[in-house]
Scaffold this motif. Structure first.
Motif, PDB file in Angstrom:
ATOM      1  N   MET A   1       0.820  -1.196   0.000  1.00  0.00           N
ATOM      2  CA  MET A   1       0.000   0.000   0.000  1.00  0.00           C
ATOM      3  C   MET A   1       0.864   1.260   0.000  1.00  0.00           C
ATOM      4  N   GLU A   2       1.931   1.243   0.774  1.00  0.00           N
ATOM      5  CA  GLU A   2       2.822   2.388   0.823  1.00  0.00           C
ATOM      6  C   GLU A   2       3.517   2.604  -0.514  1.00  0.00           C
ATOM      7  N   ASP A   3       3.799   1.501  -1.232  1.00  0.00           N
ATOM      8  CA  ASP A   3       4.443   1.612  -2.540  1.00  0.00           C
ATOM      9  C   ASP A   3       3.545   2.335  -3.541  1.00  0.00           C
ATOM     10  N   ILE A   4       2.279   2.012  -3.540  1.00  0.00           N
ATOM     11  CA  ILE A   4       1.325   2.646  -4.456  1.00  0.00           C
ATOM     12  C   ILE A   4       1.201   4.131  -4.140  1.00  0.00           C
ATOM     13  N   LEU A   5       1.135   4.451  -2.868  1.00  0.00           N
ATOM     14  CA  LEU A   5       1.033   5.840  -2.444  1.00  0.00           C
ATOM     15  C   LEU A   5       2.278   6.626  -2.847  1.00  0.00           C
ATOM     16  N   GLN A   6       3.425   6.006  -2.728  1.00  0.00           N
ATOM     17  CA  GLN A   6       4.668   6.669  -3.101  1.00  0.00           C
ATOM     18  C   GLN A   6       4.737   6.902  -4.611  1.00  0.00           C
ATOM     19  N   VAL A   7       4.275   5.934  -5.388  1.00  0.00           N
ATOM     20  CA  VAL A   7       4.258   6.085  -6.840  1.00  0.00           C
ATOM     21  C   VAL A   7       3.325   7.233  -7.231  1.00  0.00           C
ATOM     22  N   LEU A   8       2.180   7.317  -6.604  1.00  0.00           N
ATOM     23  CA  LEU A   8       1.238   8.401  -6.895  1.00  0.00           C
ATOM     24  C   LEU A   8       1.824   9.762  -6.517  1.00  0.00           C
ATOM     25  N   GLN A   9       2.513   9.816  -5.406  1.00  0.00           N
ATOM     26  CA  GLN A   9       3.107  11.080  -4.983  1.00  0.00           C
ATOM     27  C   GLN A   9       4.209  11.534  -5.930  1.00  0.00           C
ATOM     28  N   THR A  10       4.957  10.609  -6.489  1.00  0.00           N
ATOM     29  CA  THR A  10       6.050  10.994  -7.384  1.00  0.00           C
ATOM     30  C   THR A  10       5.582  11.227  -8.817  1.00  0.00           C
ATOM     31  N   SER A  11       4.457  10.647  -9.188  1.00  0.00           N
ATOM     32  CA  SER A  11       4.035  10.769 -10.594  1.00  0.00           C
ATOM     33  C   SER A  11       2.971  11.837 -10.825  1.00  0.00           C
ATOM     34  N   TRP A  12       2.420  12.455  -9.794  1.00  0.00           N
ATOM     35  CA  TRP A  12       1.371  13.443 -10.029  1.00  0.00           C
ATOM     36  C   TRP A  12       1.852  14.650 -10.819  1.00  0.00           C
ATOM     37  N   PRO A  13       3.095  15.129 -10.680  1.00  0.00           N
ATOM     38  CA  PRO A  13       3.518  16.260 -11.523  1.00  0.00           C
ATOM     39  C   PRO A  13       3.512  15.910 -13.020  1.00  0.00           C
ATOM     40  N   ILE A  14       3.886  14.686 -13.330  1.00  0.00           N
ATOM     41  CA  ILE A  14       3.881  14.259 -14.737  1.00  0.00           C
ATOM     42  C   ILE A  14       2.450  14.196 -15.259  1.00  0.00           C
ATOM     43  N   LEU A  15       1.546  13.642 -14.469  1.00  0.00           N
ATOM     44  CA  LEU A  15       0.142  13.581 -14.874  1.00  0.00           C
ATOM     45  C   LEU A  15      -0.434  14.988 -15.047  1.00  0.00           C
ATOM     46  N   LEU A  16      -0.067  15.895 -14.181  1.00  0.00           N
ATOM     47  CA  LEU A  16      -0.522  17.279 -14.281  1.00  0.00           C
ATOM     48  C   LEU A  16      -0.018  17.923 -15.572  1.00  0.00           C
ATOM     49  N   MET A  17       1.232  17.667 -15.912  1.00  0.00           N
ATOM     50  CA  MET A  17       1.783  18.215 -17.158  1.00  0.00           C
ATOM     51  C   MET A  17       1.066  17.648 -18.385  1.00  0.00           C
ATOM     52  N   VAL A  18       0.715  16.378 -18.352  1.00  0.00           N
ATOM     53  CA  VAL A  18      -0.014  15.769 -19.464  1.00  0.00           C
ATOM     54  C   VAL A  18      -1.381  16.428 -19.624  1.00  0.00           C
ATOM     55  N   VAL A  19      -2.070  16.659 -18.526  1.00  0.00           N
ATOM     56  CA  VAL A  19      -3.389  17.305 -18.580  1.00  0.00           C
ATOM     57  C   VAL A  19      -3.264  18.735 -19.112  1.00  0.00           C
ATOM     58  N   ILE A  20      -2.277  19.463 -18.644  1.00  0.00           N
ATOM     59  CA  ILE A  20      -2.053  20.831 -19.114  1.00  0.00           C
ATOM     60  C   ILE A  20      -1.722  20.830 -20.604  1.00  0.00           C
ATOM     61  N   PHE A  21      -0.868  19.920 -21.032  1.00  0.00           N
ATOM     62  CA  PHE A  21      -0.515  19.792 -22.438  1.00  0.00           C
ATOM     63  C   PHE A  21      -1.753  19.549 -23.290  1.00  0.00           C
ATOM     64  N   TYR A  22      -2.627  18.671 -22.817  1.00  0.00           N
ATOM     65  CA  TYR A  22      -3.848  18.358 -23.559  1.00  0.00           C
ATOM     66  C   TYR A  22      -4.720  19.597 -23.736  1.00  0.00           C
ATOM     67  N   PHE A  23      -4.975  20.326 -22.659  1.00  0.00           N
ATOM     68  CA  PHE A  23      -5.896  21.463 -22.732  1.00  0.00           C
ATOM     69  C   PHE A  23      -5.297  22.701 -23.381  1.00  0.00           C
ATOM     70  N   LEU A  24      -4.001  22.900 -23.308  1.00  0.00           N
ATOM     71  CA  LEU A  24      -3.396  24.101 -23.871  1.00  0.00           C
ATOM     72  C   LEU A  24      -2.877  23.926 -25.290  1.00  0.00           C
ATOM     73  N   LEU A  25      -2.505  22.718 -25.679  1.00  0.00           N
ATOM     74  CA  LEU A  25      -1.897  22.526 -26.988  1.00  0.00           C
ATOM     75  C   LEU A  25      -2.692  21.599 -27.902  1.00  0.00           C
ATOM     76  N   TRP A  26      -2.922  20.395 -27.483  1.00  0.00           N
ATOM     77  CA  TRP A  26      -3.474  19.383 -28.369  1.00  0.00           C
ATOM     78  C   TRP A  26      -4.926  19.662 -28.734  1.00  0.00           C
ATOM     79  N   ARG A  27      -5.759  19.968 -27.763  1.00  0.00           N
ATOM     80  CA  ARG A  27      -7.183  20.201 -28.011  1.00  0.00           C
ATOM     81  C   ARG A  27      -7.437  21.402 -28.925  1.00  0.00           C
TER      82      ARG A  27
END
Length: 96
Positions: free
Chosen positions: A1-27
């Motif tokens: 459980m701690e491993d999953i939480l750690q992965v989410l904590q480290t990967s949220w900036p990347i996911l945020l950048m993907v969402v921003i990229f989608y709404f500002l550039l691709w769409r």
């Protein structure tokens, strides 16, 4: 459980950048491509147009790939359909 939480904590900036990229550039780019395809698909004989090179004229003949444009009396030029930048509206005609 701690491993999953750690992965989410480290990967949220990347996911945020993907969402921003989608709404500002691709769409917006996809929307622009769709509008351009609609413009090129709705071309009709007799419409006043401007080419991407800045040549003004009136469509006298067109097919799937080419457009013949009359730029002045007895002067007709043939362009690729994709070379049409804009269709002039009646409002633009009245301003000239």
């Amino acid at each position: 459980m701690e491993d999953i939480l750690q992965v989410l904590q480290t990967s949220w900036p990347i996911l945020l950048m993907v969402v921003i990229f989608y709404f500002l550039l691709w769409r917006p780019q996809k929307k622009q491509q769709k509008e351009r395809a609609n413009l090129l698909g709705s071309l009709k004989k007799g419409q006043k147009i401007v080419t991407i090179g800045g040549i003004y004229g009136e469509i006298v003949e067109l097919d799937d790939e080419k457009v013949k444009v009359q730029v002045s009396e007895k002067v007709e030029l043939t362009f690729a359909r994709s070379a049409i930048a804009n269709v002039l509206s009646k409002k633009n005609k009245e301003e000239k």
